[in-house]
Every structure is written in C-alpha cells, then in structure tokens.
Design a protein around this motif. Structure first.
Motif, mmCIF file in Angstrom:
data_model
loop_
_atom_site.group_PDB
_atom_site.id
_atom_site.type_symbol
_atom_site.label_atom_id
_atom_site.label_comp_id
_atom_site.label_asym_id
_atom_site.label_seq_id
_atom_site.Cartn_x
_atom_site.Cartn_y
_atom_site.Cartn_z
ATOM 1 N N SER A 228 0.807 -1.071 -0.013
ATOM 2 C CA SER A 228 0.064 0.056 0.126
ATOM 3 C C SER A 228 0.909 1.412 -0.206
ATOM 4 O O SER A 228 1.932 1.160 0.558
ATOM 5 N N LEU A 230 0.722 5.860 0.001
ATOM 6 C CA LEU A 230 -0.120 7.010 0.168
ATOM 7 C C LEU A 230 0.319 8.139 -0.770
ATOM 8 O O LEU A 230 1.510 8.415 -0.717
ATOM 9 N N HIS A 231 -0.892 8.624 -1.245
ATOM 10 C CA HIS A 231 -0.272 9.737 -2.210
ATOM 11 C C HIS A 231 -1.556 10.761 -2.062
ATOM 12 O O HIS A 231 -2.682 10.180 -2.333
ATOM 13 N N ASN A 232 -1.263 11.991 -1.808
ATOM 14 C CA ASN A 232 -2.297 12.896 -1.660
ATOM 15 C C ASN A 232 -3.556 12.558 -0.791
ATOM 16 O O ASN A 232 -4.490 12.641 -1.325
ATOM 17 N N ASN A 233 -3.081 12.071 0.367
ATOM 18 C CA ASN A 233 -3.971 11.594 1.316
ATOM 19 C C ASN A 233 -4.930 10.399 0.861
ATOM 20 O O ASN A 233 -5.830 10.249 1.495
ATOM 21 N N GLN A 234 -4.475 9.744 -0.172
ATOM 22 C CA GLN A 234 -5.456 8.650 -0.577
ATOM 23 C C GLN A 234 -4.585 7.236 -0.794
ATOM 24 O O GLN A 234 -3.263 7.575 -1.077
ATOM 25 N N THR A 235 -4.941 6.139 -0.365
ATOM 26 C CA THR A 235 -4.180 5.133 -0.140
ATOM 27 C C THR A 235 -4.579 4.183 -1.512
ATOM 28 O O THR A 235 -5.450 3.808 -1.742
ATOM 29 N N TYR A 236 -3.307 3.643 -1.970
ATOM 30 C CA TYR A 236 -3.436 2.752 -3.269
ATOM 31 C C TYR A 236 -2.902 1.531 -2.847
ATOM 32 O O TYR A 236 -1.653 1.451 -2.280
ATOM 33 N N THR A 237 -3.383 0.295 -2.923
ATOM 34 C CA THR A 237 -3.079 -0.906 -2.684
ATOM 35 C C THR A 237 -2.933 -1.876 -3.887
ATOM 36 O O THR A 237 -4.114 -1.852 -4.694
ATOM 37 N N THR A 266 5.026 10.372 -3.003
ATOM 38 C CA THR A 266 4.529 8.960 -2.485
ATOM 39 C C THR A 266 4.983 8.479 -1.333
ATOM 40 O O THR A 266 6.513 8.472 -1.272
ATOM 41 N N SER A 267 4.398 7.789 -0.291
ATOM 42 C CA SER A 267 5.124 7.196 0.583
ATOM 43 C C SER A 267 4.625 5.856 1.036
ATOM 44 O O SER A 267 3.448 5.499 0.386
ATOM 45 N N VAL A 269 3.104 2.591 2.840
ATOM 46 C CA VAL A 269 2.508 2.349 4.122
ATOM 47 C C VAL A 269 3.152 1.041 4.637
ATOM 48 O O VAL A 269 2.942 -0.061 4.078
#
Length: 272
Positions: A228, A230-237, A266-267, A269
C-alpha cells in the motif's frame, strides 16, 4: 567493544587518514571530502552540516549522538543513545543530480553494512524509497538515507544502526529495526563503519547513473509484492509491478487497472 569504550575524539583523525590513503585516491575521495567534523551531540547532522559547511562542499559531519534526526517527508529517525552512526556528507549540488545522489547513497549504505559471520547470506537489500534492510525476511531496517538540497549544497544524510542489542529497541521498533551487531553478533566500532561508508559513497558516486539504477533495482524488495502507498491523502493498494526509484511506482490495483504514482510525493505504508 561497546559504545562506552569508543573514543569519538579520534574519529576525525582516523577518517582523514582513510580519505588520504593511496587506495582512496583512486576513488577520488580527497576531491569529495576534504574535512571531517565529529560532534559529541547534535539535534540533526543535516542542520549541523549545513551550518558548519559555510556554503562550501567537501564536509563530512558525524554525531556521537543525534537527538532529533529526520527522514523523508519529515519523519523522525530514531537514534538510541550512543549506538548508531549518524553522518551527513556535504557535496556540490551542481556536480550531482538529486536522483544520482539518492541512488548512489542507497547502494553505498547497503554496501557499508559488514555482514561478518553471514558469509552465505546475500548483501543487504533496499526498500523504496530510502531504507536499507536485512537480506532476509522480515526485512528489518538497518539504515536510512535522506537527500536535501539547500543553498546550492547537497546534504547526503545516512543513518546506520550499529551497536544495538535486542533490549535497546523500544517496543514499537523491535520488529522493524535491526543493527549490525544483531546481524553478525560481533560489535564493530562506529568510526570503522563510517570509514567503509565514505569509501562506498565515493565509489558509487563515480559510477554511471544507469549502472547504479540497475544495482538499486537488483536489491529492491518491493517488486512483485502486494503493498500500500499513500499519495495526496489517498491509499493505493495492489501488486508492485515496478519501481523507478526517482520517478514513479507502477501499481496494479485490485480491480486490475494500473496506476503510476509519483515517487517524490508518495510514501510507503509500512506493514503492521
């Protein structure tokens, strides 16, 4: 050897001797670093190095103890007592791109981890964006890298866990961090690790960028894993298809579509 028996006042002389030895000349190390400062304690070697450098590159700053180290995107870097190595290299930002520095510093830090006693184990791996991790699962973090560009200077910060034992880690880090001592069960002087690190950095900065990128990718542990971000306060998995460490992360989402996330904002998770 324990932290208490080290002699930090001798670090500077020892490192300058390393920098000026004949083998280092082949790496052009004296043109990279021409002075070393060792601080008994500082909040951040990044901030101290910028202040001490006075606008001039070629400085290496080490801290016997760092109290407020930081990582990428403002995260903190935990430095437990007198057990880790905190170093910042001040380089000419016009000479190296931030992307080149990031890749070279990551590979250099991985190569600076002396896994004595683990001769049958592969070298340390890299976890995007800036973590050096142990070769095998659970891939605990042993070192980290931070690149900052300020006032035409490139600040290459590298922190390495050196002398920590199991009891030294706080509960929230016990399963996520590891030291050189824990990996090889043999204590090592922090200034010796610093000597290995400065040689490794000089070597990898001298390599072509595409060659370093391949080396970095060969050590990457995230490709073909489900993670997962985190980019622009949205999580992508999804499944990590590929990582270009200085440009983008290509992710196959659960619905089968793919998305490209910008690496710089992007960070990751971290898994619980």
């Amino acid at each position: 050897m324990t932290a208490a028996t080290e002699n930090p006042s001798a670090w500077s002389d020892e490192l300058m001797a390393v920098i000026h030895e004949p083998a280092s000349a082949k790496l052009r190390l004296p043109t990279l670093i021409d002075r070393v400062v060792v601080l008994a304690e500082t909040a951040s070697t990044q901030d101290a190095a910028l202040r001490i450098a006075g606008g001039k590159p070629g400085l290496m700053v080490l801290a016997v103890r760092q109290t407020a180290g930081r990582g990428r995107l403002g995260r903190t870097w935990a430095d437990t007592s007198h057990l880790g190595l905190a170093a910042t290299f001040v380089l000419d930002a016009a000479r190296y791109s931030a992307e080149h520095l990031s890749l070279a510093a990551g590979v250099a830090a991985a190569c600076a981890i002396p896994l004595r006693g683990l001769d049958q184990q592969p070298a340390c791996k890299l976890r995007w964006p800036n973590d050096v991790v142990e070769p095998e699962r659970p891939h605990r973090k042993v070192a980290g890298v931070l690149i900052e560009i300020k006032d035409h200077l490139a600040l290459v910060g590298i922190g390495i866990n050196v002398l920590h034992r199991d009891a030294d880690w706080p509960p929230d880090l016990k399963d996520r961090a590891v030291s050189i001592f824990q990996l090889c069960q043999s204590p090592m002087k922090r200034e010796h690790v610093a000597a290995i690190l400065v040689r490794a950095l000089a070597h990898h900065l001298g390599r072509p960028a595409d060659e370093i990128a391949r080396d970095w990718s060969d050590r990457d542990i995230l490709r073909n894993t489900r993670r997962s971000f985190l980019h622009n306060n949205q999580t992508y998995t999804g499944l990590v298809l590929s990582i270009d460490p200085t440009n983008h992360i290509l992710l196959q989402l659960d619905d089968g579509t793919t998305t490209s996330l910008p690496a710089l904002t992007t960070s990751l998770v971290h898994e619980a």
